[in-house]
Design a protein around this motif. Structure first.
Motif, short mmCIF file in Angstrom:
data_model
loop_
_atom_site.label_atom_id
_atom_site.label_comp_id
_atom_site.label_asym_id
_atom_site.label_seq_id
_atom_site.Cartn_x
_atom_site.Cartn_y
_atom_site.Cartn_z
N ARG A 110 0.92 -0.96 0.04
CA ARG A 110 -0.12 0.03 -0.08
C ARG A 110 0.83 1.26 0.02
O ARG A 110 0.61 2.28 -0.76
N GLY A 111 1.87 1.12 0.78
CA GLY A 111 2.63 2.36 1.04
C GLY A 111 3.53 2.60 -0.48
O GLY A 111 3.82 3.80 -0.84
N MET A 112 3.98 1.43 -1.30
CA MET A 112 4.48 1.72 -2.44
C MET A 112 3.49 2.31 -3.35
O MET A 112 4.05 3.19 -4.38
N ILE A 113 2.37 1.81 -3.41
CA ILE A 113 1.22 2.32 -4.51
C ILE A 113 1.00 3.86 -4.08
O ILE A 113 0.96 4.73 -5.13
N GLU A 114 1.04 4.27 -2.86
CA GLU A 114 0.95 5.65 -2.50
C GLU A 114 2.09 6.48 -3.16
O GLU A 114 1.83 7.68 -3.78
N ALA A 115 3.18 5.84 -2.77
CA ALA A 115 4.51 6.70 -3.18
C ALA A 115 4.55 6.82 -4.76
O ALA A 115 4.80 7.82 -5.39
N ILE A 153 -7.59 6.85 -14.74
CA ILE A 153 -7.15 5.63 -14.97
C ILE A 153 -5.82 5.15 -14.17
O ILE A 153 -5.84 4.29 -13.51
N ILE A 154 -5.05 5.98 -13.61
CA ILE A 154 -4.08 5.58 -12.75
C ILE A 154 -4.74 5.36 -11.29
O ILE A 154 -4.28 4.25 -10.64
N ALA A 155 -5.71 6.07 -10.99
CA ALA A 155 -6.55 5.84 -9.48
C ALA A 155 -7.04 4.55 -9.74
O ALA A 155 -7.10 3.64 -8.84
N ALA A 156 -7.95 4.08 -10.92
CA ALA A 156 -8.57 2.84 -10.95
C ALA A 156 -7.55 1.83 -10.90
O ALA A 156 -7.46 0.71 -10.38
N TYR A 157 -6.34 2.13 -11.74
CA TYR A 157 -5.18 1.13 -11.84
C TYR A 157 -4.78 0.84 -10.40
O TYR A 157 -4.52 -0.27 -9.94
N ASN A 158 -4.34 1.52 -9.51
CA ASN A 158 -3.87 1.52 -8.16
C ASN A 158 -4.92 0.94 -7.26
O ASN A 158 -4.72 -0.06 -6.51
N ALA A 159 -6.15 1.45 -7.48
CA ALA A 159 -7.14 0.60 -6.72
C ALA A 159 -7.34 -0.78 -7.01
O ALA A 159 -7.43 -1.79 -6.21
N HIS A 160 -7.23 -1.26 -8.52
CA HIS A 160 -7.34 -2.82 -8.60
C HIS A 160 -6.00 -3.48 -8.12
O HIS A 160 -6.35 -4.56 -7.63
N TRP A 161 -4.91 -2.89 -8.04
CA TRP A 161 -3.97 -3.59 -7.55
C TRP A 161 -3.76 -3.83 -6.07
O TRP A 161 -3.75 -4.98 -5.46
N VAL A 162 -4.28 -2.90 -5.29
CA VAL A 162 -4.33 -2.98 -3.80
C VAL A 162 -5.38 -3.94 -3.84
O VAL A 162 -5.27 -4.83 -2.63
N THR A 163 -6.57 -3.78 -4.22
CA THR A 163 -7.78 -4.77 -3.84
C THR A 163 -7.36 -6.35 -4.22
O THR A 163 -7.53 -7.09 -3.40
N LEU A 164 -6.59 -6.40 -5.39
CA LEU A 164 -6.18 -7.82 -5.93
C LEU A 164 -5.25 -8.29 -4.85
O LEU A 164 -5.27 -9.60 -4.27
N ILE A 165 -4.09 -7.53 -4.32
CA ILE A 165 -3.11 -8.15 -3.35
C ILE A 165 -3.74 -8.38 -2.02
O ILE A 165 -3.56 -9.25 -1.42
N GLU A 166 -4.53 -7.46 -1.74
CA GLU A 166 -5.22 -7.71 -0.40
C GLU A 166 -5.96 -8.90 -0.52
O GLU A 166 -5.91 -9.60 0.70
N ARG A 167 -6.78 -9.28 -1.42
CA ARG A 167 -7.47 -10.46 -1.36
C ARG A 167 -6.72 -11.66 -1.62
O ARG A 167 -6.97 -12.82 -0.69
N LEU A 168 -5.56 -11.63 -2.17
CA LEU A 168 -4.80 -12.80 -2.46
C LEU A 168 -4.13 -13.04 -1.09
O LEU A 168 -3.78 -14.21 -0.77
N ALA A 169 -3.58 -11.88 -0.31
CA ALA A 169 -2.97 -11.96 0.84
C ALA A 169 -3.75 -12.72 1.79
O ALA A 169 -3.33 -13.33 2.75
#
Length: 233
Positions: free
Chosen positions: A86-91, A215-231
């Motif tokens: 999450r911190g990396m995505i924010e940065a 697009i970038i916001a949707a992209y970041n949200a996609h990845w955070v949601t996916l990794i949280e789900r998998l984790a």
């Protein structure tokens, strides 16, 4: 001081970079797992080289946050948490926003639409994006990572600030390293991977920064949601 042609230094520097790149690719491919330990001697024997460039390459990767150095046990692959992701995505988002601001402000080194270089640069970035999209659609994570890193590297160069571009590349490598440990658990990644590269290029060509930001916001949200789900699974 004795004269030197510099060839030895160049050769060692090149070997150092080659080893660092090879090990980074091993981590991204999931062949070196988070927490896995190894020594300089083991890597030197694996690649058939001396210890010096290997040690230098491992120190470089440690400085990039991909490895942890242990004075007594050698090196190990860094283990990132979901909070790290999450911190990396924010940065990453803040760096990209800085690039947008530089472009809007008309930074002298940015690639402008009326620049003779623009067509060739945009064509190259678009090709990388199309390849990344095809890999994402096919669920081919290894190919996607390669093209995605090149896509963002070349796109970042268009904004005219090499320091931002280099920092973004480092963040992108780290986020991929963090994501890979979760993504490799899935046997079929089709439909799971973001593939909006061309849409982003189109928005930037149209100088529609609002669309690009969305697009970038949707992209970041996609990845955070996916990794949280998998984790959590």
């Amino acid at each position: 001081m004795p004269a030197s042609s510099g060839n030895g230094a160049v050769t060692r520097s090149t070997l150092r970079q080659q080893i660092a790149d090879a090990l980074r690719d091993e981590v991204l491919a999931g062949r070196l797992q988070p927490g896995q330990e190894f020594t300089v001697k083991e890597i030197a024997e694996q690649y058939g080289v001396s210890a010096t460039p290997v040690r230098e390459a491992l120190v470089d990767l440690s400085a990039q946050g991909l490895l942890d150095a242990d004075q007594h046990r050698g090196f190990r692959v860094h283990e990132y948490s979901v909070d790290d992701f999450r911190g990396m995505i924010e940065a990453r988002g803040l760096v990209i926003e800085g690039m947008f601001l530089a472009l809007t402000a008309g930074r002298p080194n940015a690639v402008r639409p009326d620049d003779p270089r623009a067509a060739a640069v945009v064509a190259g970035v678009r090709r990388r994006g199309e390849e990344a999209q095809r890999a994402a659609a096919a669920g081919d994570l290894t190919v996607l990572i390669g093209y995605d890193l090149r896509f963002w590297r070349e796109l970042g160069a268009c904004f005219g600030n090499p320091y931002l571009a280099d920092f973004l590349h480092r963040l992108r490598v780290q986020t991929w390293v963090c994501a890979v440990q979760h993504l490799r658990r899935l046997t079929d990644l089709r439909g799971e991977l973001w593939a909006g590269h061309s849409e982003l290029v189109d928005a930037l060509i149209d100088r529609d920064n609002d669309a690009a930001r969305a697009i970038i916001a949707a992209y970041n949200a996609h990845w955070v949601t996916l990794i949280e789900r998998l984790a959590s699974g």
